[in-house]
Design an enzyme around this catalytic site. Structure first.
Site, PDB file in Angstrom:
ATOM      1  N   ARG A  48       9.059   2.732   2.635  1.00 23.07           N
ATOM      2  CA  ARG A  48       8.922   4.172   2.141  1.00 23.07           C
ATOM      3  C   ARG A  48       8.262   5.038   3.176  1.00 23.07           C
ATOM      4  O   ARG A  48       8.107   4.661   4.257  1.00 23.07           O
ATOM      5  CB  ARG A  48       7.940   4.401   0.882  1.00 23.07           C
ATOM      6  CG  ARG A  48       6.910   2.999   0.677  1.00 23.07           C
ATOM      7  CD  ARG A  48       5.354   3.573   0.957  1.00 23.07           C
ATOM      8  NE  ARG A  48       5.210   5.060   1.102  1.00 23.07           N
ATOM      9  CZ  ARG A  48       4.736   5.430   2.260  1.00 23.07           C
ATOM     10  NH1 ARG A  48       4.302   4.576   3.212  1.00 23.07           N
ATOM     11  NH2 ARG A  48       4.364   6.897   2.447  1.00 23.07           N
ATOM     12  N   GLY A  49       8.464   6.341   2.799  1.00 27.92           N
ATOM     13  CA  GLY A  49       8.179   7.452   3.667  1.00 27.92           C
ATOM     14  C   GLY A  49       9.345   8.009   4.244  1.00 27.92           C
ATOM     15  O   GLY A  49      10.443   7.060   4.676  1.00 27.92           O
ATOM     16  N   ALA A  50       9.905   9.216   4.429  1.00 23.43           N
ATOM     17  CA  ALA A  50      10.940   9.942   4.523  1.00 23.43           C
ATOM     18  C   ALA A  50      11.707   9.073   5.978  1.00 23.43           C
ATOM     19  O   ALA A  50      12.788   8.578   6.051  1.00 23.43           O
ATOM     20  CB  ALA A  50      10.817  11.400   4.715  1.00 23.43           C
ATOM     21  N   ARG A  82      17.360   6.722  -2.956  1.00 19.33           N
ATOM     22  CA  ARG A  82      16.461   7.376  -3.343  1.00 19.33           C
ATOM     23  C   ARG A  82      16.732   8.846  -3.118  1.00 19.33           C
ATOM     24  O   ARG A  82      17.731   9.142  -2.129  1.00 19.33           O
ATOM     25  CB  ARG A  82      14.960   7.370  -2.449  1.00 19.33           C
ATOM     26  CG  ARG A  82      14.148   6.054  -3.083  1.00 19.33           C
ATOM     27  CD  ARG A  82      13.001   5.992  -2.243  1.00 19.33           C
ATOM     28  NE  ARG A  82      11.908   7.018  -3.136  1.00 19.33           N
ATOM     29  CZ  ARG A  82      10.608   6.953  -2.825  1.00 19.33           C
ATOM     30  NH1 ARG A  82      10.072   6.204  -1.701  1.00 19.33           N
ATOM     31  NH2 ARG A  82       9.863   7.617  -3.497  1.00 19.33           N
ATOM     32  N   ASP A 229       9.099  15.528   2.803  1.00 14.24           N
ATOM     33  CA  ASP A 229      10.509  14.602   2.456  1.00 14.24           C
ATOM     34  C   ASP A 229      11.615  15.540   2.663  1.00 14.24           C
ATOM     35  O   ASP A 229      12.722  15.022   2.815  1.00 14.24           O
ATOM     36  CB  ASP A 229      10.419  14.316   1.347  1.00 14.24           C
ATOM     37  CG  ASP A 229       9.552  12.959   1.024  1.00 14.24           C
ATOM     38  OD1 ASP A 229       8.197  13.076   0.984  1.00 14.24           O
ATOM     39  OD2 ASP A 229       9.964  11.778   1.302  1.00 14.24           O
ATOM     40  N   LYS A 240       5.063  14.436  -1.627  1.00 13.51           N
ATOM     41  CA  LYS A 240       4.714  13.183  -2.881  1.00 13.51           C
ATOM     42  C   LYS A 240       3.887  14.084  -3.803  1.00 13.51           C
ATOM     43  O   LYS A 240       3.164  15.189  -3.544  1.00 13.51           O
ATOM     44  CB  LYS A 240       3.627  12.456  -2.220  1.00 13.51           C
ATOM     45  CG  LYS A 240       2.967  11.534  -2.869  1.00 13.51           C
ATOM     46  CD  LYS A 240       3.908  10.682  -3.861  1.00 13.51           C
ATOM     47  CE  LYS A 240       4.921  10.109  -3.062  1.00 13.51           C
ATOM     48  NZ  LYS A 240       6.034   9.523  -4.226  1.00 13.51           N
TER      49      LYS A 240
HETATM   50  O1  MRU Z   1       7.305   8.111  -2.303  1.00 11.60           O
HETATM   51  P1  MRU Z   1       6.995   7.826  -0.964  1.00 11.60           P
HETATM   52  O2  MRU Z   1       5.821   7.047  -0.538  1.00 11.60           O
HETATM   53  O3  MRU Z   1       8.232   7.430   0.043  1.00 11.60           O
HETATM   54  O4  MRU Z   1       6.453   9.393  -0.421  1.00 11.60           O
HETATM   55  C1  MRU Z   1       6.053   9.587   0.888  1.00 11.60           C
HETATM   56  C2  MRU Z   1       5.664  10.854   1.190  1.00 11.60           C
HETATM   57  O5  MRU Z   1       5.841  11.800   0.397  1.00 11.60           O
HETATM   58  C3  MRU Z   1       5.337  11.432   2.679  1.00 11.60           C
HETATM   59  O6  MRU Z   1       4.517  12.308   2.629  1.00 11.60           O
HETATM   60  C4  MRU Z   1       6.712  11.928   3.255  1.00 11.60           C
HETATM   61  O7  MRU Z   1       7.730  10.868   3.231  1.00 11.60           O
HETATM   62  C5  MRU Z   1       6.326  12.039   4.770  1.00 11.60           C
HETATM   63  S1  MRU Z   1       6.304  10.482   5.671  1.00 11.60           S
HETATM   64  C6  MRU Z   1       6.177  10.877   7.327  1.00 11.60           C
END
Ligand code: MRU
Length: 345
Positions: A48-50, A82, A229, A240
């Site tokens: 997870r994480g963009a 996603r 994201d 988030k």
């Molecule tokens: O649902 P997630 O855990 O994938 O959400 C992640 C976030 O919202 C992060 O802040 C975003 O992806 C940036 S990661 C460098």
């Protein structure tokens, strides 16, 4: 040393991921060999994480090519994994420019692997550049950050974005402290960001999401820095769920609110935050924690996984090409038109 949450194992043609669902109790590596399996790992948030999901999807296309599979079908299944983080679509667009119209075979597989590796290595360089630019906005001496979700090594290939800035401040020798929102309902702050900062030795405290206004009112907080994201063309940013609340708390307490994001997170085709698709996830994320149910059986739930922070609440967007300040439309336009990708750090 950073955690390596994502790694393509070329001999075996598999994507090796740290299962982020199992952290912090267990550091478990799992291998994924097909686009469908990699898409599943994105959807269930093993990865997870963009930026990390963009890199995972890119290697999903390599897996498809190696298996001689239908690349258009692989692309479609990965795109459906996603909806909110634009990095996923940005990475798949880059891969598509390689495979579309090309003849299948070992040469195409090699070119796709080279492109996926370029996306992966680009992320490392970009994160380092973001941290370098961020040093300019930190106060002299001691610095106290406020952070939401997880944006570190686990969410990227190496250093991270917002959490990378916090770690870099600490490693530069400054006295550094970070308040970490626990980040309901998946608890990325409590589980993942705290895990990372403990590993790197960065002093911090986990706070419940609802504590942010109180903390900023009663304690010294120099700046909020969060990840993102998707950045819309007007500077609205999706991140988030709970990020918007944090920005409101920061505004009311005079604390500057910064967003750290690679240029690949800027989506000039999306006019405003209202046009960003917000993922909704399963009610069980809210009604329970782990295996324990906390809400009455059958309780109705609304579970948006992201929210949009309006541009007017954002002091600056920290990218690898510099910090964009309001008015955002002009600044972002210049940035995406920039011919200069960052070189290796
Ligand atoms: O649902 P997630 O855990 O994938 O959400 C992640 C976030 O919202 C992060 O802040 C975003 O992806 C940036 S990661 C460098």
């Amino acid at each position: 040393m950073s955690f390596r949450a994502i790694e393509w194992i070329d001999d075996a043609s598999v994507l090796r991921l740290i299962d982020q669902k199992a952290l912090p109790e267990t550091t478990r590596y799992c291998d994924f060999a097909t686009p469908a399996a990699i898409a599943g790992a994105i959807t269930d948030m093993t990865v997870r994480g963009a930026p990390a999901i963009g890199v995972a999807a890119a290697f999903g296309m390599v897996a498809a090519a190696r298996a001689g599979g239908d690349l258009a079908a692989a692309d479609a299944v990965l795109r459906a994994s996603r909806p909110t983080a634009v990095n996923l679509f940005w990475a798949l667009d880059r891969m598509r420019r390689v495979w579309q119209g090309a003849a299948p075979g070992p040469d195409l597989s090699a070119r796709l692997l080279a492109e996926a590796r370029a996306i992966e290595e680009g992320d490392i360089a970009v994160n380092r550049a973001i941290s370098r630019h961020a040093m300019a906005i930190l106060p002299e001496g001691e610095v106290t950050f406020y952070h939401h979700c997880n944006t570190g090594s686990l969410a990227t290939v190496d250093l991270g974005t917002a959490l990378g800035i916090i770690r870099s401040a600490h490693e530069s020798g400054r006295k550094t402290f970070a308040y970490l929102d626990e980040t309901r309902p998946r608890l990325q702050g409590a589980k993942l960001s705290s895990f990372e900062l403990m590993h790197y030795g960065v002093p911090h405290a986990i706070v419940v999401d609802g504590a942010s206004a109180h903390v900023m009112r009663t304690r010294k907080v120099d700046l909020v820095v969060v990840g993102c994201d998707r950045v819309a063309a007007n500077g609205d940013t999706a991140n988030k769920i709970g990020t918007y609340n944090l920005a409101l708390a920061a505004a009311d307490n005079g604390v500057p609110f910064y967003v750290a994001a690679p240029v690949s997170t800027i989506d000039m085709a999306t006019a405003t935050g209202d046009d960003i698709e917000i993922e909704e996830r399963a009610p069980e994320e809210v009604t329970g924690t782990g295996a324990t149910r906390i809400a009455p059986e059958g309780a109705p739930v609304f579970n948006p996984a992201f929210d949009v922070t309006p541009a007017r609440l954002i002091a600056g967007i920290i990218t690898e090409l510099g910090i964009v300040r309001p008015p955002y439309r002009e600044g972002l336009m210049k940035l995406v038109a920039s011919p200069l990708p960052p070189g290796p750090a």
